[in-house]
Design an enzyme around this catalytic site. Structure first.
Site, PDB file in Angstrom:
ATOM      1  N   GLY A 176      31.844  99.877  75.643  1.00 55.54           N
ATOM      2  CA  GLY A 176      32.743  99.528  74.542  1.00 55.54           C
ATOM      3  C   GLY A 176      32.016  99.892  73.252  1.00 55.54           C
ATOM      4  O   GLY A 176      30.984  99.308  72.939  1.00 55.54           O
ATOM      5  N   ILE A 235      31.814  95.457  67.973  1.00 54.63           N
ATOM      6  CA  ILE A 235      30.572  94.820  68.452  1.00 54.63           C
ATOM      7  C   ILE A 235      29.627  95.892  68.997  1.00 54.63           C
ATOM      8  O   ILE A 235      28.420  95.840  68.761  1.00 54.63           O
ATOM      9  CB  ILE A 235      30.855  93.745  69.525  1.00 54.63           C
ATOM     10  CG1 ILE A 235      31.808  92.676  68.975  1.00 54.63           C
ATOM     11  CG2 ILE A 235      29.550  93.072  69.965  1.00 54.63           C
ATOM     12  CD1 ILE A 235      32.176  91.574  69.954  1.00 54.63           C
ATOM     13  N   ASP A 286      32.653 104.657  75.838  1.00 57.81           N
ATOM     14  CA  ASP A 286      34.028 104.182  75.624  1.00 57.81           C
ATOM     15  C   ASP A 286      34.968 105.004  76.509  1.00 57.81           C
ATOM     16  O   ASP A 286      34.523 105.906  77.228  1.00 57.81           O
ATOM     17  CB  ASP A 286      34.419 104.254  74.131  1.00 57.81           C
ATOM     18  CG  ASP A 286      35.366 103.114  73.730  1.00 57.81           C
ATOM     19  OD1 ASP A 286      36.496 103.078  74.259  1.00 57.81           O
ATOM     20  OD2 ASP A 286      34.975 102.267  72.916  1.00 57.81           O
ATOM     21  N   ARG A 342      41.885  83.022  73.053  1.00 56.36           N
ATOM     22  CA  ARG A 342      41.138  83.978  73.888  1.00 56.36           C
ATOM     23  C   ARG A 342      41.864  84.224  75.218  1.00 56.36           C
ATOM     24  O   ARG A 342      41.817  85.313  75.772  1.00 56.36           O
ATOM     25  CB  ARG A 342      39.719  83.458  74.141  1.00 56.36           C
ATOM     26  CG  ARG A 342      38.839  83.460  72.898  1.00 56.36           C
ATOM     27  CD  ARG A 342      37.412  83.042  73.203  1.00 56.36           C
ATOM     28  NE  ARG A 342      36.612  82.973  71.982  1.00 56.36           N
ATOM     29  CZ  ARG A 342      36.486  81.877  71.244  1.00 56.36           C
ATOM     30  NH1 ARG A 342      37.106  80.765  71.579  1.00 56.36           N
ATOM     31  NH2 ARG A 342      35.734  81.881  70.150  1.00 56.36           N
ATOM     32  N   ILE A 381      30.351  90.212  77.059  1.00 57.00           N
ATOM     33  CA  ILE A 381      30.816  89.608  75.800  1.00 57.00           C
ATOM     34  C   ILE A 381      32.345  89.541  75.761  1.00 57.00           C
ATOM     35  O   ILE A 381      32.927  88.690  75.104  1.00 57.00           O
ATOM     36  CB  ILE A 381      30.297  90.410  74.574  1.00 57.00           C
ATOM     37  CG1 ILE A 381      28.768  90.500  74.579  1.00 57.00           C
ATOM     38  CG2 ILE A 381      30.784  89.792  73.276  1.00 57.00           C
ATOM     39  CD1 ILE A 381      28.168  91.219  73.367  1.00 57.00           C
ATOM     40  N   ARG A 421      26.776  79.296  65.012  1.00 53.84           N
ATOM     41  CA  ARG A 421      27.817  78.790  64.101  1.00 53.84           C
ATOM     42  C   ARG A 421      27.578  77.312  63.813  1.00 53.84           C
ATOM     43  O   ARG A 421      27.624  76.864  62.650  1.00 53.84           O
ATOM     44  CB  ARG A 421      29.195  78.986  64.748  1.00 53.84           C
ATOM     45  CG  ARG A 421      29.586  80.449  64.771  1.00 53.84           C
ATOM     46  CD  ARG A 421      30.872  80.715  65.525  1.00 53.84           C
ATOM     47  NE  ARG A 421      31.237  82.124  65.354  1.00 53.84           N
ATOM     48  CZ  ARG A 421      32.003  82.818  66.186  1.00 53.84           C
ATOM     49  NH1 ARG A 421      32.504  82.242  67.279  1.00 53.84           N
ATOM     50  NH2 ARG A 421      32.277  84.074  65.946  1.00 53.84           N
ATOM     51  N   HIS A 432      33.701  78.996  76.614  1.00 52.52           N
ATOM     52  CA  HIS A 432      33.822  79.638  75.300  1.00 52.52           C
ATOM     53  C   HIS A 432      35.282  79.538  74.845  1.00 52.52           C
ATOM     54  O   HIS A 432      36.023  80.506  74.837  1.00 52.52           O
ATOM     55  CB  HIS A 432      33.380  81.095  75.417  1.00 52.52           C
ATOM     56  CG  HIS A 432      33.268  81.791  74.088  1.00 52.52           C
ATOM     57  ND1 HIS A 432      32.636  81.248  72.997  1.00 52.52           N
ATOM     58  CD2 HIS A 432      33.691  83.016  73.699  1.00 52.52           C
ATOM     59  CE1 HIS A 432      32.693  82.099  71.998  1.00 52.52           C
ATOM     60  NE2 HIS A 432      33.335  83.187  72.387  1.00 52.52           N
TER      61      HIS A 432
HETATM   62  N1  APR Z   1      35.667 100.970  79.289  1.00 48.46           N
HETATM   63  C1  APR Z   1      34.957 101.040  78.161  1.00 48.46           C
HETATM   64  N2  APR Z   1      35.428 100.682  76.963  1.00 48.46           N
HETATM   65  C2  APR Z   1      36.684 100.250  76.907  1.00 48.46           C
HETATM   66  C3  APR Z   1      37.491 100.133  78.046  1.00 48.46           C
HETATM   67  C4  APR Z   1      36.941 100.527  79.286  1.00 48.46           C
HETATM   68  N3  APR Z   1      37.607 100.470  80.422  1.00 48.46           N
HETATM   69  N4  APR Z   1      38.689  99.648  77.647  1.00 48.46           N
HETATM   70  C5  APR Z   1      38.633  99.469  76.323  1.00 48.46           C
HETATM   71  N5  APR Z   1      37.419  99.826  75.859  1.00 48.46           N
HETATM   72  C6  APR Z   1      36.910  99.860  74.492  1.00 48.46           C
HETATM   73  C7  APR Z   1      37.989 100.116  73.447  1.00 48.46           C
HETATM   74  O1  APR Z   1      38.405 101.471  73.446  1.00 48.46           O
HETATM   75  C8  APR Z   1      37.271  99.702  72.164  1.00 48.46           C
HETATM   76  O2  APR Z   1      36.617 100.783  71.531  1.00 48.46           O
HETATM   77  O3  APR Z   1      36.373  98.619  74.084  1.00 48.46           O
HETATM   78  C9  APR Z   1      36.234  98.698  72.656  1.00 48.46           C
HETATM   79  C10 APR Z   1      36.391  97.318  72.054  1.00 48.46           C
HETATM   80  O4  APR Z   1      36.098  97.410  70.703  1.00 48.46           O
HETATM   81  P1  APR Z   1      36.933  96.622  69.578  1.00 48.46           P
HETATM   82  O5  APR Z   1      38.403  96.828  69.795  1.00 48.46           O
HETATM   83  O6  APR Z   1      36.385  96.992  68.250  1.00 48.46           O
HETATM   84  O7  APR Z   1      36.629  95.074  69.914  1.00 48.46           O
HETATM   85  P2  APR Z   1      35.301  94.243  69.561  1.00 48.46           P
HETATM   86  O8  APR Z   1      35.507  93.533  68.277  1.00 48.46           O
HETATM   87  O9  APR Z   1      34.102  95.069  69.747  1.00 48.46           O
HETATM   88  O10 APR Z   1      35.396  93.112  70.708  1.00 48.46           O
HETATM   89  C11 APR Z   1      35.308  93.461  72.071  1.00 48.46           C
HETATM   90  O11 APR Z   1      34.409  91.320  72.703  1.00 48.46           O
HETATM   91  O12 APR Z   1      34.151  89.306  71.563  1.00 48.46           O
HETATM   92  C12 APR Z   1      34.938  90.037  72.445  1.00 48.46           C
HETATM   93  O13 APR Z   1      37.140  89.161  71.997  1.00 48.46           O
HETATM   94  C13 APR Z   1      36.307  90.301  71.874  1.00 48.46           C
HETATM   95  O14 APR Z   1      37.267  90.996  73.975  1.00 48.46           O
HETATM   96  C14 APR Z   1      36.756  91.442  72.715  1.00 48.46           C
HETATM   97  C15 APR Z   1      35.468  92.234  72.947  1.00 48.46           C
END
Ligand code: APR
Length: 333
Positions: A29, A33, A54, A111, A141, A174, A198
């Protein structure tokens, strides 16, 4: 048990000096984060190689973010190779996987509302991780955290020592900040822990909360403490309401602290979602408890004495976690 499996032997540098082994961390991902994780790991030089992974539709995004962060190394002076990919083969040999794959919350969402979208994603990630990174220590996460980390373990059948959920370190941070502000002291002097699931039922442990060894209850009044506990429980939602998406700076650093504890065998005692087998009277699911993290992963779950109110709170939190784990089972293949 050597959790790092068949790690490569230390390699010989040209000078003939023995260099430490190449540590590789893959971030599954590459979103908000994921990006913060990459920069924090690079700044700390915790790994020689960071992979930002990703989905294929976001491969260019992952590669571009990686390149931007690598160029940043010339300005900040860190030595770290950062690469972007959508090919799991590039994650092979990872020492640590940190999983943020999935969608984050939008304002008004709980969540739990993410489960339908994020369950298939964690299943895919677990299957690919099992295939390509069989020796990795995994920090999950993605939310809803307690369900995601449970499904990762169920799907891989990996030992409980090697799979952990990141929530308690963040929730505790927090809690510590709010306590420091209320006591009007430095946040550096506040030690506090949040246990349980959580979600809104998490349990900020007031009985174990100190400000440089002074019980927090001596410095902060009851009504203010109650308000702090409530704000801590809703801490993630407060940020989602303000930003329109979930937090990323503190979540990333929380996971980096856990990864560092493992890679550097620090034996940190941190609140983490661990797979329980009777500790605190619960078994068969993940929940936030104090854990020692060292070179063998989750080396120990520490059982502390809780007040009656905290025990009741933990029971309610465990019930909420079990409810969400039921959803995982109901849709399991
Ligand atoms: N494999 C890899 N990455 C993936 C997949 C997958 N199968 N499916 C989705 N993603 C990627 C998305 O394309 C995106 O770039 O996961 C990424 C998530 O990034 P954000 O949308 O920016 O989310 P973020 O704020 O990083 O949070 C991610 O962590 O804290 C938790 O609730 C939050 O579930 C969420 C996760």
């Amino acid at each position: 048990m050597d959790l790092r499996g068949d790690c490569p032997e230390p390699r010989e540098a040209i000078s003939g000096l023995t260099m430490p082994k190449n540590t590789k961390i893959s971030l599954i991902g590459a979103g908000n984060i994921g990006g913060e994780l990459a920069v924090a790991i690079a700044r700390a030089e915790l790994a020689q190689h960071v992979v930002l992974f990703d989905i294929p539709q976001k491969e260019g995004f992952a590669k571009g973010k990686a390149l931007d962060l690598e160029q940043n190394s010339a300005l900040e002076g860190y030595d770290c190779r950062i690469t972007g990919t959508s090919d799991w083969k590039d994650c092979a040999g990872s020492d640590v996987l940190i999983v943020t794959a999935g969608i984050p919350r939008k304002p008004g969402q709980d969540r739990k509302d993410l489960i339908a979208t994020n369950l298939p994603i964690i299943r895919n990630v677990a299957d690919r991780a099992k295939e390509h990174c069989p020796n990795a220590f995994v920090i999950v996460i993605s939310n809803p955290l307690d369900a995601m980390v449970y499904e990762f373990k169920r799907r891989t059948s990996w030992p409980k020592e090697r799979i952990v959920g990141m929530a308690g370190v963040l929730d505790s941070a927090r809690f510590q900040l709010f306590l420091a502000r209320a006591a009007n002291v430095s946040v550096k002097d506040v030690r506090a822990m949040v246990l349980g699931g959580h979600g809104d039922t998490m349990v900020p442990v007031l009985s174990a909360c100190t400000i440089n060894a002074i019980p927090a209850t001596e410095l902060i009044g009851k009504s203010e403490l109650d308000a702090i506990i409530d704000r801590t429980r809703k801490g993630g939602g407060e940020i989602v309401g303000l930003m329109g998406t979930s937090a990323f700076y503190a979540p990333a650093l929380s996971a980096v602290a856990m990864a560092a504890a493992y890679l550097n065998d620090q034996r940190r005692l941190l609140a983490c979602a661990a797979f329980l087998e009777g500790e605190y009277g619960y078994e068969g699911f993940f929940m936030g408890v104090p854990c020692v993290i060292g070179a063998r992963g989750i080396e120990k779950v520490v059982e502390i004495t809780l007040s009656e109110a905290e025990k009741t709170g933990l029971a309610a939190s465990a019930a909420a976690v079990k409810e969400i784990v039921e959803i995982v089972h109901a849709t399991a293949s």
